[in-house]
Design a protein around this motif. Structure first.
Motif, PDB file in Angstrom:
ATOM      1  N   GLN A  39       0.828  -1.205   0.000  1.00  0.00           N
ATOM      2  CA  GLN A  39       0.000   0.000   0.000  1.00  0.00           C
ATOM      3  C   GLN A  39       0.862   1.255   0.000  1.00  0.00           C
ATOM      4  OE1 GLN A  39      -2.524  -0.304   3.412  1.00  0.00           O
ATOM      5  NE2 GLN A  39      -4.005  -1.648   2.403  1.00  0.00           N
ATOM      6  N   MET A  40       1.899   1.253   0.797  1.00  0.00           N
ATOM      7  CA  MET A  40       2.791   2.412   0.877  1.00  0.00           C
ATOM      8  C   MET A  40       3.493   2.647  -0.461  1.00  0.00           C
ATOM      9  SD  MET A  40       5.880   3.219   3.575  1.00  0.00           S
ATOM     10  CE  MET A  40       4.925   2.627   4.943  1.00  0.00           C
ATOM     11  N   ALA A  41       3.960   1.575  -1.087  1.00  0.00           N
ATOM     12  CA  ALA A  41       4.648   1.702  -2.377  1.00  0.00           C
ATOM     13  C   ALA A  41       3.690   2.186  -3.463  1.00  0.00           C
ATOM     14  CB  ALA A  41       5.253   0.359  -2.776  1.00  0.00           C
ATOM     15  N   ASN A  42       2.455   1.683  -3.469  1.00  0.00           N
ATOM     16  CA  ASN A  42       1.473   2.131  -4.457  1.00  0.00           C
ATOM     17  C   ASN A  42       1.124   3.601  -4.273  1.00  0.00           C
ATOM     18  OD1 ASN A  42       1.339  -0.374  -5.658  1.00  0.00           O
ATOM     19  ND2 ASN A  42      -0.443  -1.034  -4.504  1.00  0.00           N
ATOM     20  N   ARG A  43       0.946   4.018  -3.033  1.00  0.00           N
ATOM     21  CA  ARG A  43       0.625   5.413  -2.752  1.00  0.00           C
ATOM     22  C   ARG A  43       1.764   6.325  -3.185  1.00  0.00           C
ATOM     23  NH1 ARG A  43       0.618   5.722   2.730  1.00  0.00           N
ATOM     24  NH2 ARG A  43      -0.876   4.009   2.714  1.00  0.00           N
ATOM     25  N   LEU A  44       3.000   5.935  -2.881  1.00  0.00           N
ATOM     26  CA  LEU A  44       4.163   6.732  -3.249  1.00  0.00           C
ATOM     27  C   LEU A  44       4.323   6.822  -4.764  1.00  0.00           C
ATOM     28  CD1 LEU A  44       6.642   8.303  -2.255  1.00  0.00           C
ATOM     29  CD2 LEU A  44       7.891   6.143  -2.264  1.00  0.00           C
ATOM     30  N   SER A  45       4.150   5.704  -5.462  1.00  0.00           N
ATOM     31  CA  SER A  45       4.287   5.735  -6.917  1.00  0.00           C
ATOM     32  C   SER A  45       3.186   6.574  -7.556  1.00  0.00           C
ATOM     33  CB  SER A  45       4.292   4.320  -7.493  1.00  0.00           C
ATOM     34  OG  SER A  45       3.048   3.684  -7.285  1.00  0.00           O
ATOM     35  N   ILE A  50       1.680  11.608 -10.388  1.00  0.00           N
ATOM     36  CA  ILE A  50       0.890  12.848 -10.405  1.00  0.00           C
ATOM     37  C   ILE A  50       1.830  14.058 -10.437  1.00  0.00           C
ATOM     38  CG2 ILE A  50      -0.702  14.280  -9.062  1.00  0.00           C
ATOM     39  CD1 ILE A  50      -1.990  11.879 -10.516  1.00  0.00           C
ATOM     40  N   ALA A  51       2.867  14.029  -9.622  1.00  0.00           N
ATOM     41  CA  ALA A  51       3.821  15.143  -9.600  1.00  0.00           C
ATOM     42  C   ALA A  51       4.499  15.313 -10.955  1.00  0.00           C
ATOM     43  CB  ALA A  51       4.866  14.917  -8.510  1.00  0.00           C
ATOM     44  N   ALA A  52       4.749  14.220 -11.652  1.00  0.00           N
ATOM     45  CA  ALA A  52       5.380  14.302 -12.965  1.00  0.00           C
ATOM     46  C   ALA A  52       4.421  14.828 -14.026  1.00  0.00           C
ATOM     47  CB  ALA A  52       5.912  12.933 -13.378  1.00  0.00           C
ATOM     48  N   LEU A  53       3.112  14.623 -13.829  1.00  0.00           N
ATOM     49  CA  LEU A  53       2.132  15.052 -14.817  1.00  0.00           C
ATOM     50  C   LEU A  53       1.599  16.462 -14.593  1.00  0.00           C
ATOM     51  CD1 LEU A  53       0.099  11.773 -15.314  1.00  0.00           C
ATOM     52  CD2 LEU A  53       1.667  12.845 -16.920  1.00  0.00           C
ATOM     53  N   VAL A  54       1.878  17.067 -13.469  1.00  0.00           N
ATOM     54  CA  VAL A  54       1.400  18.431 -13.206  1.00  0.00           C
ATOM     55  C   VAL A  54       1.918  19.421 -14.255  1.00  0.00           C
ATOM     56  CG1 VAL A  54       1.539  20.366 -11.585  1.00  0.00           C
ATOM     57  CG2 VAL A  54       0.895  18.113 -10.774  1.00  0.00           C
ATOM     58  N   ALA A 107      -3.854  18.448  -7.919  1.00  0.00           N
ATOM     59  CA  ALA A 107      -2.472  18.948  -7.957  1.00  0.00           C
ATOM     60  C   ALA A 107      -2.329  20.074  -8.972  1.00  0.00           C
ATOM     61  CB  ALA A 107      -1.515  17.803  -8.293  1.00  0.00           C
ATOM     62  N   CYS A 108      -3.010  19.955 -10.088  1.00  0.00           N
ATOM     63  CA  CYS A 108      -2.956  20.992 -11.108  1.00  0.00           C
ATOM     64  C   CYS A 108      -3.629  22.272 -10.611  1.00  0.00           C
ATOM     65  CB  CYS A 108      -3.623  20.495 -12.383  1.00  0.00           C
ATOM     66  SG  CYS A 108      -3.443  21.606 -13.785  1.00  0.00           S
ATOM     67  N   LEU A 109      -4.705  22.116  -9.888  1.00  0.00           N
ATOM     68  CA  LEU A 109      -5.375  23.278  -9.321  1.00  0.00           C
ATOM     69  C   LEU A 109      -4.451  24.028  -8.381  1.00  0.00           C
ATOM     70  CD1 LEU A 109      -8.075  24.784  -9.122  1.00  0.00           C
ATOM     71  CD2 LEU A 109      -8.659  23.289  -7.232  1.00  0.00           C
ATOM     72  N   ALA A 110      -3.721  23.299  -7.566  1.00  0.00           N
ATOM     73  CA  ALA A 110      -2.761  23.948  -6.666  1.00  0.00           C
ATOM     74  C   ALA A 110      -1.673  24.662  -7.449  1.00  0.00           C
ATOM     75  CB  ALA A 110      -2.145  22.911  -5.727  1.00  0.00           C
ATOM     76  N   ALA A 111      -1.202  24.057  -8.536  1.00  0.00           N
ATOM     77  CA  ALA A 111      -0.157  24.683  -9.338  1.00  0.00           C
ATOM     78  C   ALA A 111      -0.685  25.901 -10.075  1.00  0.00           C
ATOM     79  CB  ALA A 111       0.411  23.679 -10.339  1.00  0.00           C
ATOM     80  N   LEU A 112      -1.906  25.856 -10.528  1.00  0.00           N
ATOM     81  CA  LEU A 112      -2.482  26.993 -11.257  1.00  0.00           C
ATOM     82  C   LEU A 112      -2.783  28.158 -10.328  1.00  0.00           C
ATOM     83  CD1 LEU A 112      -4.864  25.239 -13.763  1.00  0.00           C
ATOM     84  CD2 LEU A 112      -2.758  26.467 -14.281  1.00  0.00           C
ATOM     85  N   GLU A 113      -3.087  27.900  -9.082  1.00  0.00           N
ATOM     86  CA  GLU A 113      -3.338  28.980  -8.143  1.00  0.00           C
ATOM     87  C   GLU A 113      -2.045  29.730  -7.838  1.00  0.00           C
ATOM     88  OE1 GLU A 113      -7.322  27.429  -5.873  1.00  0.00           O
ATOM     89  OE2 GLU A 113      -5.439  27.417  -4.797  1.00  0.00           O
TER      90      GLU A 113
END
Length: 117
Positions: A39-45, A50-54, A107-113
């Motif tokens: 679970q931890m590995a899936n959450r981290l990946s 998501i961070a790479a796609l922002v 994540a995109c919303l946070a980056a756009l703000e």
């Protein structure tokens, strides 16, 4: 069968020691079960993807001809509905996918703000 008298305290010590080591290992020692580690590995990946796609999402918003209109619509939307409004723009759609991703939209919303242009 004759059990030596000294064997009983040794056995009791081994059992108590095993319970104590297990308890300390899982609570303070950082030991994990296989399921928790997965679970931890899936959450981290997922977080790393998501961070790479922002930047892709932000770039899609910058190149959109209707950017000003869509951003105005997102800003007029109530705070708890902004993620859904951003998902409707299509900016949070992962390339190769047909639907928007909720986590990417957040994540995109946070980056756009942060990007007020």
């Amino acid at each position: 069968m004759n059990i030596p008298e000294w064997l009983k305290p040794v056995t009791l010590g081994i059992v108590i020691g095993a319970v104590a080591v297990s308890t300390l290992g899982f609570s303070w020692g950082g030991w994990l079960t296989g399921g928790n580690a997965t679970q931890m590995a899936n959450r981290l990946s997922q977080d790393k993807v998501i961070a790479a796609l922002v930047p892709v999402c932000v770039n899609l918003s910058r190149t959109d001809a209707e950017r000003a209109t869509k951003l105005a619509k997102i800003r007029k939307t109530s705070a708890y509905q902004r993620r859904n409004a951003l998902m409707e723009t299509g900016w949070a759609t992962v390339p190769g996918s047909d639907s928007s991703d909720r986590d990417l939209a957040q994540a995109c919303l946070a980056a756009l703000e942060l990007d007020k242009s």
